[in-house]
Scaffold this active site. Sequence first.
Site, PDB file in Angstrom:
ATOM      1  N   TYR A 135       0.806  -1.216   0.000  1.00 13.18           N
ATOM      2  CA  TYR A 135       0.000   0.000   0.000  1.00 13.18           C
ATOM      3  C   TYR A 135       0.847   1.279   0.000  1.00 13.18           C
ATOM      4  O   TYR A 135       0.306   2.371  -0.132  1.00 13.18           O
ATOM      5  CB  TYR A 135      -0.934   0.016   1.214  1.00 13.18           C
ATOM      6  CG  TYR A 135      -2.179  -0.811   1.030  1.00 13.18           C
ATOM      7  CD1 TYR A 135      -2.105  -2.206   1.040  1.00 13.18           C
ATOM      8  CD2 TYR A 135      -3.427  -0.227   0.861  1.00 13.18           C
ATOM      9  CE1 TYR A 135      -3.244  -2.972   0.875  1.00 13.18           C
ATOM     10  CE2 TYR A 135      -4.568  -0.984   0.692  1.00 13.18           C
ATOM     11  CZ  TYR A 135      -4.475  -2.352   0.701  1.00 13.18           C
ATOM     12  OH  TYR A 135      -5.604  -3.106   0.540  1.00 13.18           O
ATOM     13  N   LYS A 194       3.409 -15.516   5.530  1.00 15.89           N
ATOM     14  CA  LYS A 194       3.723 -16.399   4.413  1.00 15.89           C
ATOM     15  C   LYS A 194       5.233 -16.607   4.465  1.00 15.89           C
ATOM     16  O   LYS A 194       5.970 -16.203   3.552  1.00 15.89           O
ATOM     17  CB  LYS A 194       3.249 -15.747   3.098  1.00 15.89           C
ATOM     18  CG  LYS A 194       3.363 -16.618   1.860  1.00 15.89           C
ATOM     19  CD  LYS A 194       2.317 -17.701   1.770  1.00 15.89           C
ATOM     20  CE  LYS A 194       2.611 -18.610   0.589  1.00 15.89           C
ATOM     21  NZ  LYS A 194       1.748 -19.812   0.550  1.00 15.89           N
ATOM     22  N   ASP A 228      -2.638 -18.466   3.322  1.00 16.92           N
ATOM     23  CA  ASP A 228      -3.524 -19.312   2.504  1.00 16.92           C
ATOM     24  C   ASP A 228      -4.264 -20.313   3.389  1.00 16.92           C
ATOM     25  O   ASP A 228      -5.473 -20.514   3.260  1.00 16.92           O
ATOM     26  CB  ASP A 228      -2.745 -20.001   1.366  1.00 16.92           C
ATOM     27  CG  ASP A 228      -1.425 -20.615   1.797  1.00 16.92           C
ATOM     28  OD1 ASP A 228      -1.032 -20.440   2.975  1.00 16.92           O
ATOM     29  OD2 ASP A 228      -0.784 -21.288   0.971  1.00 16.92           O
ATOM     30  N   ASP A 252      -6.228  -7.022   4.289  1.00 14.23           N
ATOM     31  CA  ASP A 252      -7.319  -6.564   3.427  1.00 14.23           C
ATOM     32  C   ASP A 252      -8.107  -7.765   2.901  1.00 14.23           C
ATOM     33  O   ASP A 252      -9.335  -7.800   2.962  1.00 14.23           O
ATOM     34  CB  ASP A 252      -6.747  -5.760   2.255  1.00 14.23           C
ATOM     35  CG  ASP A 252      -7.834  -5.333   1.291  1.00 14.23           C
ATOM     36  OD1 ASP A 252      -8.869  -4.830   1.760  1.00 14.23           O
ATOM     37  OD2 ASP A 252      -7.655  -5.524   0.071  1.00 14.23           O
ATOM     38  N   ASP A 256     -12.236  -9.483   4.184  1.00 18.71           N
ATOM     39  CA  ASP A 256     -13.457  -9.619   3.373  1.00 18.71           C
ATOM     40  C   ASP A 256     -14.018 -11.031   3.521  1.00 18.71           C
ATOM     41  O   ASP A 256     -15.235 -11.223   3.650  1.00 18.71           O
ATOM     42  CB  ASP A 256     -13.190  -9.327   1.891  1.00 18.71           C
ATOM     43  CG  ASP A 256     -13.505  -7.867   1.533  1.00 18.71           C
ATOM     44  OD1 ASP A 256     -13.424  -7.007   2.432  1.00 18.71           O
ATOM     45  OD2 ASP A 256     -13.836  -7.592   0.354  1.00 18.71           O
TER      46      ASP A 256
HETATM   47  C1  IPM Z   1     -10.725  -1.686   2.762  1.00 20.31           C
HETATM   48  C2  IPM Z   1     -10.808  -1.328   1.305  1.00 20.31           C
HETATM   49  C3  IPM Z   1      -9.656  -0.390   0.966  1.00 20.31           C
HETATM   50  C4  IPM Z   1      -8.359  -1.126   1.225  1.00 20.31           C
HETATM   51  C5  IPM Z   1      -9.702   0.159  -0.470  1.00 20.31           C
HETATM   52  C6  IPM Z   1     -11.019   0.789  -0.798  1.00 20.31           C
HETATM   53  C7  IPM Z   1      -8.573   1.132  -0.709  1.00 20.31           C
HETATM   54  O1  IPM Z   1     -10.813  -2.453   0.513  1.00 20.31           O
HETATM   55  O2  IPM Z   1     -10.855  -0.790   3.603  1.00 20.31           O
HETATM   56  O3  IPM Z   1     -10.534  -2.862   3.084  1.00 20.31           O
HETATM   57  O4  IPM Z   1      -7.837  -1.816   0.348  1.00 20.31           O
HETATM   58  O5  IPM Z   1      -7.853  -1.001   2.345  1.00 20.31           O
HETATM   59 MN    MN Z   2     -10.784  -4.300   1.630  1.00 22.69          MN
END
Ligand code: IPM
Ligand code: MN
Length: 364
Positions: A135, A194, A228, A252, A256
């Site tokens: 990032y 990893k 993984d 990140d 999700d």
């Molecule tokens: C999150 C989002 C952000 C990230 C994006 C929108 C830049 O996916 O907050 O997880 O990658 O951190």
């Molecule tokens: Mn994200």
Amino acid sequence: MYKIAVIPGDGTGTEVIREGLKVLNVLSNRLNFKYETITYDLGGERYKKTGETLPESVLDEIRKTDAIYLGAIGHPDVKPGILEKGILLGLRFGLDQYINLRPVKLYPGVETPLKGKGPNEIDYVVVRENTGDSYTGTGGFSMKGTPHEVATQTSVYSRFQVDRCLKWAFEYTRKHGKKAQGKGKTNTLALVGKTNVLTYVYNLWERAFHEMGAKDYPDVERGYYHVDATCMWMVKNPEWFDVLVTGNMFGDIITDLAAITQGGMGIAAGGNINPEGVSMFEPIGGSAPKYTGKNVINPLAAICAAGMMLEILGEAKAAKLLDKAVSEALGNKEVKSLQAGKMGMSTSEVGDLIAKKCVELKID
Ligand code: IPM
Ligand code: MN
């Protein structure tokens, strides 16, 4: 008196933040804390008008606040990356919010895609490092547009970044791990890495992790998972987890996956924390253009983000009451589903319901 910078942002951000502020207002009246809000119009519309994402002057003003409450960033008319990098990452990096805290909690009454798992099994926290890794923007193109084009985007970590993140994660685990909560025998912090392939970056993390753990946190149990494999265990045995700590990119991705196991983006909240500075709280779901302006989006993630903000501001009682209200609304199936349009009520009605519970529920 807390000074809260409110950035509704794009799409459904405005609608969900409105409900979060509704709940905040009720809690402040009941529990006697005071705050003022300053609203900033950062987002896609402002960018389209002025070409600005996050002007330095706005960032400087925000530096003087106690917390930021953010809705969503992302606009269908703006090329992906501009607003995300300019505003969201601009705030995270600009304010050195080096921790991204993402609780993964399945509330009672909420459906999870994980067969046979319930609130007892899905209950852990991911501490994602928030200022390093790929990032940072280190990298670039060479010979762009030719058949020999090369692109690099490097994962970068300093010992300083790793150490401060680990320290925060160890402290958090000691205070909020499963043993501390009376839910388990140990407080366990597991590093997600990893080390078998990323033999520089995650070797640094691994050494720093065990050195710090052995020296300063012998009471915290240490674990390790490859990223993984973590994805498999998050689906198959989420009950193994207590607190996970990892780098920005892995964090990140796995959060999700984690979010969908707790019912999806309708409930997932995150805190971007600078323990010595200004922290920012957000639902992690995005701007959902498809649902914008329809009063159908689920505001619970934004409401939970407000709860995380209260916790960090030191209003633990209010945070607890908010959590109880959400838990009850879901447990009693008053909110039928977390999905936009399927909640059995509108966005504002969900806000009203949680606000009402925050007035009426007993404070334990
Ligand atoms: C999150 C989002 C952000 C990230 C994006 C929108 C830049 O996916 O907050 O997880 O990658 O951190
Ligand atoms: Mn994200």
